[in-house]
Write a protein that holds these residues in place. Structure first.
Motif, PDB file in Angstrom:
ATOM      1  N   ILE A  24      48.445  43.574  46.392  1.00 16.68           N
ATOM      2  CA  ILE A  24      48.799  42.168  46.582  1.00 16.68           C
ATOM      3  C   ILE A  24      50.248  41.976  46.193  1.00 16.68           C
ATOM      4  CG2 ILE A  24      48.360  39.773  45.865  1.00 16.68           C
ATOM      5  CD1 ILE A  24      45.551  40.384  45.320  1.00 16.68           C
ATOM      6  N   GLY A  74      38.683  39.104  55.149  1.00 14.72           N
ATOM      7  CA  GLY A  74      37.310  39.486  54.874  1.00 14.72           C
ATOM      8  C   GLY A  74      37.047  40.923  55.277  1.00 14.72           C
ATOM      9  N   LYS A 123      46.557  49.230  40.929  1.00 15.23           N
ATOM     10  CA  LYS A 123      45.767  48.063  41.272  1.00 15.23           C
ATOM     11  C   LYS A 123      45.378  48.049  42.748  1.00 15.23           C
ATOM     12  CE  LYS A 123      46.060  46.379  37.096  1.00 15.23           C
ATOM     13  NZ  LYS A 123      46.502  45.098  36.607  1.00 15.23           N
ATOM     14  N   ILE A 124      44.127  47.680  42.988  1.00  8.99           N
ATOM     15  CA  ILE A 124      43.605  47.445  44.333  1.00  8.99           C
ATOM     16  C   ILE A 124      42.938  46.082  44.275  1.00  8.99           C
ATOM     17  CG2 ILE A 124      41.912  48.167  46.063  1.00  8.99           C
ATOM     18  CD1 ILE A 124      43.959  50.265  45.953  1.00  8.99           C
ATOM     19  N   PRO A 125      43.132  45.159  45.179  1.00 11.93           N
ATOM     20  CA  PRO A 125      43.974  45.270  46.378  1.00 11.93           C
ATOM     21  C   PRO A 125      45.479  45.361  46.074  1.00 11.93           C
ATOM     22  CG  PRO A 125      43.069  43.022  46.130  1.00 11.93           C
ATOM     23  CD  PRO A 125      42.451  43.864  45.066  1.00 11.93           C
ATOM     24  N   PHE A 168      44.700  27.580  59.395  1.00 16.20           N
ATOM     25  CA  PHE A 168      45.705  26.531  59.228  1.00 16.20           C
ATOM     26  C   PHE A 168      47.119  27.108  59.091  1.00 16.20           C
ATOM     27  CE2 PHE A 168      48.294  23.628  56.746  1.00 16.20           C
ATOM     28  CZ  PHE A 168      48.144  22.445  57.441  1.00 16.20           C
ATOM     29  N   LEU A 189      40.812  25.329  51.222  1.00 21.02           N
ATOM     30  CA  LEU A 189      41.317  26.332  52.157  1.00 21.02           C
ATOM     31  C   LEU A 189      41.676  25.674  53.487  1.00 21.02           C
ATOM     32  CD1 LEU A 189      38.952  29.395  51.538  1.00 21.02           C
ATOM     33  CD2 LEU A 189      41.195  28.951  50.545  1.00 21.02           C
ATOM     34  N   ARG A 190      40.835  24.749  53.920  1.00 21.80           N
ATOM     35  CA  ARG A 190      41.120  24.027  55.167  1.00 21.80           C
ATOM     36  C   ARG A 190      42.418  23.246  55.077  1.00 21.80           C
ATOM     37  NH1 ARG A 190      35.544  21.795  57.219  1.00 21.80           N
ATOM     38  NH2 ARG A 190      34.851  23.699  58.244  1.00 21.80           N
ATOM     39  N   ARG A 222      31.815  34.758  50.680  1.00 19.94           N
ATOM     40  CA  ARG A 222      32.008  33.818  51.776  1.00 19.94           C
ATOM     41  C   ARG A 222      33.447  33.835  52.312  1.00 19.94           C
ATOM     42  NH1 ARG A 222      32.799  31.578  55.412  1.00 19.94           N
ATOM     43  NH2 ARG A 222      32.162  29.614  56.333  1.00 19.94           N
ATOM     44  N   PHE A 223      34.424  33.894  51.406  1.00 16.67           N
ATOM     45  CA  PHE A 223      35.821  33.744  51.849  1.00 16.67           C
ATOM     46  C   PHE A 223      36.671  34.981  51.595  1.00 16.67           C
ATOM     47  CE2 PHE A 223      34.222  29.540  50.531  1.00 16.67           C
ATOM     48  CZ  PHE A 223      34.301  28.865  51.741  1.00 16.67           C
ATOM     49  N   GLY A 224      36.096  35.988  50.957  1.00 20.72           N
ATOM     50  CA  GLY A 224      36.850  37.201  50.654  1.00 20.72           C
ATOM     51  C   GLY A 224      37.386  37.174  49.226  1.00 20.72           C
ATOM     52  N   ASN A 267      41.032  31.266  57.385  1.00 16.23           N
ATOM     53  CA  ASN A 267      41.718  29.998  57.421  1.00 16.23           C
ATOM     54  C   ASN A 267      42.818  30.082  58.471  1.00 16.23           C
ATOM     55  OD1 ASN A 267      43.085  27.694  56.868  1.00 16.23           O
ATOM     56  ND2 ASN A 267      43.952  28.449  54.940  1.00 16.23           N
ATOM     57  N   ILE A 308      42.136  44.921  39.117  1.00 11.26           N
ATOM     58  CA  ILE A 308      42.700  43.912  40.026  1.00 11.26           C
ATOM     59  C   ILE A 308      43.984  43.344  39.404  1.00 11.26           C
ATOM     60  CG2 ILE A 308      40.529  43.287  41.145  1.00 11.26           C
ATOM     61  CD1 ILE A 308      40.273  40.929  39.214  1.00 11.26           C
ATOM     62  N   GLN A 359      40.107  38.197  48.222  1.00  9.90           N
ATOM     63  CA  GLN A 359      41.548  37.887  48.155  1.00  9.90           C
ATOM     64  C   GLN A 359      41.802  36.428  47.837  1.00  9.90           C
ATOM     65  OE1 GLN A 359      40.000  37.937  51.123  1.00  9.90           O
ATOM     66  NE2 GLN A 359      40.637  35.890  51.721  1.00  9.90           N
ATOM     67  N   ALA A 376      45.374  25.869  51.487  1.00  8.18           N
ATOM     68  CA  ALA A 376      45.457  26.802  50.357  1.00  8.18           C
ATOM     69  C   ALA A 376      45.027  28.190  50.835  1.00  8.18           C
ATOM     70  CB  ALA A 376      44.556  26.341  49.221  1.00  8.18           C
ATOM     71  N   ASP A 377      45.596  29.229  50.239  1.00  7.74           N
ATOM     72  CA  ASP A 377      45.207  30.597  50.574  1.00  7.74           C
ATOM     73  C   ASP A 377      44.243  31.152  49.560  1.00  7.74           C
ATOM     74  OD1 ASP A 377      47.178  31.185  52.815  1.00  7.74           O
ATOM     75  OD2 ASP A 377      48.409  30.332  51.233  1.00  7.74           O
ATOM     76  N   LYS A 378      44.368  30.655  48.325  1.00  9.10           N
ATOM     77  CA  LYS A 378      43.510  31.155  47.256  1.00  9.10           C
ATOM     78  C   LYS A 378      43.099  29.964  46.406  1.00  9.10           C
ATOM     79  CE  LYS A 378      46.960  34.792  46.687  1.00  9.10           C
ATOM     80  NZ  LYS A 378      47.672  35.666  45.771  1.00  9.10           N
ATOM     81  N   VAL A 421      48.263  41.528  51.305  1.00  8.81           N
ATOM     82  CA  VAL A 421      47.000  41.461  50.547  1.00  8.81           C
ATOM     83  C   VAL A 421      46.020  42.347  51.286  1.00  8.81           C
ATOM     84  CG1 VAL A 421      45.151  40.038  49.608  1.00  8.81           C
ATOM     85  CG2 VAL A 421      47.291  38.958  50.218  1.00  8.81           C
ATOM     86  N   GLY A 453      39.383  38.570  42.901  1.00  2.67           N
ATOM     87  CA  GLY A 453      40.428  39.387  43.525  1.00  2.67           C
ATOM     88  C   GLY A 453      41.710  39.451  42.711  1.00  2.67           C
ATOM     89  N   GLU A 454      41.872  38.481  41.818  1.00  2.13           N
ATOM     90  CA  GLU A 454      43.058  38.413  40.972  1.00  2.13           C
ATOM     91  C   GLU A 454      42.689  37.642  39.716  1.00  2.13           C
ATOM     92  OE1 GLU A 454      47.365  37.611  42.685  1.00  2.13           O
ATOM     93  OE2 GLU A 454      45.898  36.806  44.075  1.00  2.13           O
TER      94      GLU A 454
END
Lengths: 226, 214
Positions: free
Chosen positions: B126, B50, B122-124, B16, A66-67, A92-94, B14, A170, A96, A70-72, B157, A140-141
């Motif tokens: 996306i 989050g 669907k939830i979320p 970044f 992630l740092r 920790r990160f959600g 994140n 999902i 998503q 990356a988003d997922k 999302v 999440g997916e």
């Protein structure tokens, strides 16, 4: 290896990809550092969601990816071995960013087994039941790959997609078998896939992103026109 | 001269991609983890992923809440992204009732799991979805959406959605499972995007560029 991954990523971004998925199928320790490097390079000028997967075993692995931009992250083997990892990552990160990767192999009529280690090892888990459980744990997916169809260019395993998509609330990304635009339309219409992933059809220039998007737009599958 | 953008770093999510997108658009990005930097900012960006309650607790613990409110009252441009946009509202129902920053009147609620005809979806939510003008915001001129064409798609999302008390604050909306969902909120120079402009390709970058023109 078909060339510099970051250069391919930039090309797909420019031609209108909705998302990028990096799956490192070697996933050795060395390879993971390499994956981080590729993600870092890609995320500098590619502004669409990036998913990274392959060999992720811990919260630290997730954090590093992630740092890097990356988003997922997509997890298969480590989640099957220790399902609590799904909840740990989601908390920790959600949710998503917690994509469950399922490599499903047909084991009978309307039955599929979830394999580990890039389709090499058995888990004896029913893929649909596993999808349900993982969704309850906070995935999440779902990135759903048909091991049987992958590389065949003969279309997706629509029954598999339909079974998983109906079992969870999902989004499900269908993968494995894309050879023609009709396959994509089938995966969404009949399989109820929420998204479709493709690899070698693009890597080997068998189709252009523009052709694929035009077909998806014509079929009313996407609201993103370019 | 480069525009200096302060991105709030409060330990969640994140940063970044957000930083990279603003840098790409020509801004100088500063990550701020100290409350004193907030009020000094020229442009303030509140990202977030989050849960609402956790993120607000973190903002409060770091003493960010009051400085953010002071910044918002200063008339300088502010952008909340995703959860950052939801936190601009007065409150949220995510895992219990939580107070937000209250920069814009309204409340954050779960997207209902069924559409108007009772069908499950669907939830979320996306994926890429088009932006349309809000009912009382037919014009996007002189806003961050100035160069965006209605129907341009951006990347969402989310499982919760913001409802503005005053619908004039809803600058853009999207449609999901037969419902209109708030996509962009605006009150003067304060903006919030439910979607991720930093992940929405060229359309997202246009929005960031326009924000930097404020």
């Amino acid at each position: 290896m078909i060339g510099d991954p970051a250069a391919h990523a930039a090309k797909y971004y420019e031609h209108g990809a909705d998302e990028l998925i990096y799956m490192d199928i070697v996933a050795s320790l060395y390879a993971r550092d390499h994956l981080i490097e590729i993600i870092h390079k890609t995320a500098r000028d590619v502004f669409i969601p990036i998913t990274a997967g392959g060999g992720i075993r811990s919260i630290d692995d997730v954090r590093a990816l992630l740092r890097a931009g990356a988003d997922k992250i997509a997890v298969n083997t480590a989640a099957i071995k220790r399902p609590a990892l799904i909840s740990e990552i989601a908390n920790r990160f959600g949710s998503q960013c917690m994509v469950l990767s399922i490599e499903a192999k047909r084991s009978g009529k309307n039955k599929w087994e979830a394999l580990t280690d890039n389709g090499r090892e058995h888990s004896h888990l029913d893929a649909v039941e596993w999808a349900k459980k993982a969704s309850g744990l906070g995935a999440g997916e779902i990135l759903l790959t048909s091991v049987d169809q992958e590389g065949t260019r003969r279309g997706f395993d629509v029954e598999l997609i339909a079974a998983v998509s109906a079992a969870v609330s999902i989004p499900v990304i269908a993968s494995g078998g894309m050879g023609a635009t009709d396959h994509l339309i089938q995966a969404v219409r009949e399989g109820k896939a929420d998204a479709v992933a493709m690899a070698d059809v693009l890597h080997y220039n068998r189709m252009t992103m523009e052709q694929i998007r035009a077909a998806a737009v014509a079929a009313g599958l996407t609201g993103r026109k370019l | 001269m480069k525009k200096c953008v302060t991105v709030l770093d409060y330990g969640v999510g994140n940063l970044f991609s957000v930083s990279q997108a603003f840098t790409f658009c020509g801004a100088e990005v500063k990550l701020a983890d100290d409350a004193a930097e907030i009020i000094r900012a020229d442009y303030l960006v509140l990202p977030g992923v989050g849960a609402f309650g956790d993120a607000m607790t973190e903002l409060n613990r770091r003493g960010f809440t009051e400085p953010i409110k002071r910044f918002a009252a200063s008339g300088k441009p502010f952008l909340g992204i995703c959860l950052g946009m939801q936190m601009m509202m007065e409150s949220s129902d995510e895992f219990g009732r939580h107070a937000g920053l209250g920069l814009i009147q309204g409340h954050v609620q779960a997207i209902p799991p069924e559409d108007a005809s009772g069908l499950r979806h669907k939830i979320p939510h996306i994926g890429w979805n088009p932006l349309w003008p809000g009912r009382e915001s037919p014009e996007w001129k002189n806003t961050v959406l100035e160069t965006v064409t209605p129907g341009d798609a951006v990347y969402f999302v989310h499982s919760f959605t913001a409802n503005c008390t005053d619908s004039r604050h809803s600058l853009a909306e999207t449609e999901y499972a037969g419902r209109r969902l708030t996509a962009v909120v605006k009150s003067g120079p304060l903006y919030g995007c439910q979607f991720h402009p930093e992940k929405s390709g060229p359309v997202g970058l246009k929005i960031i560029l326009q924000f930097l023109q404020l």
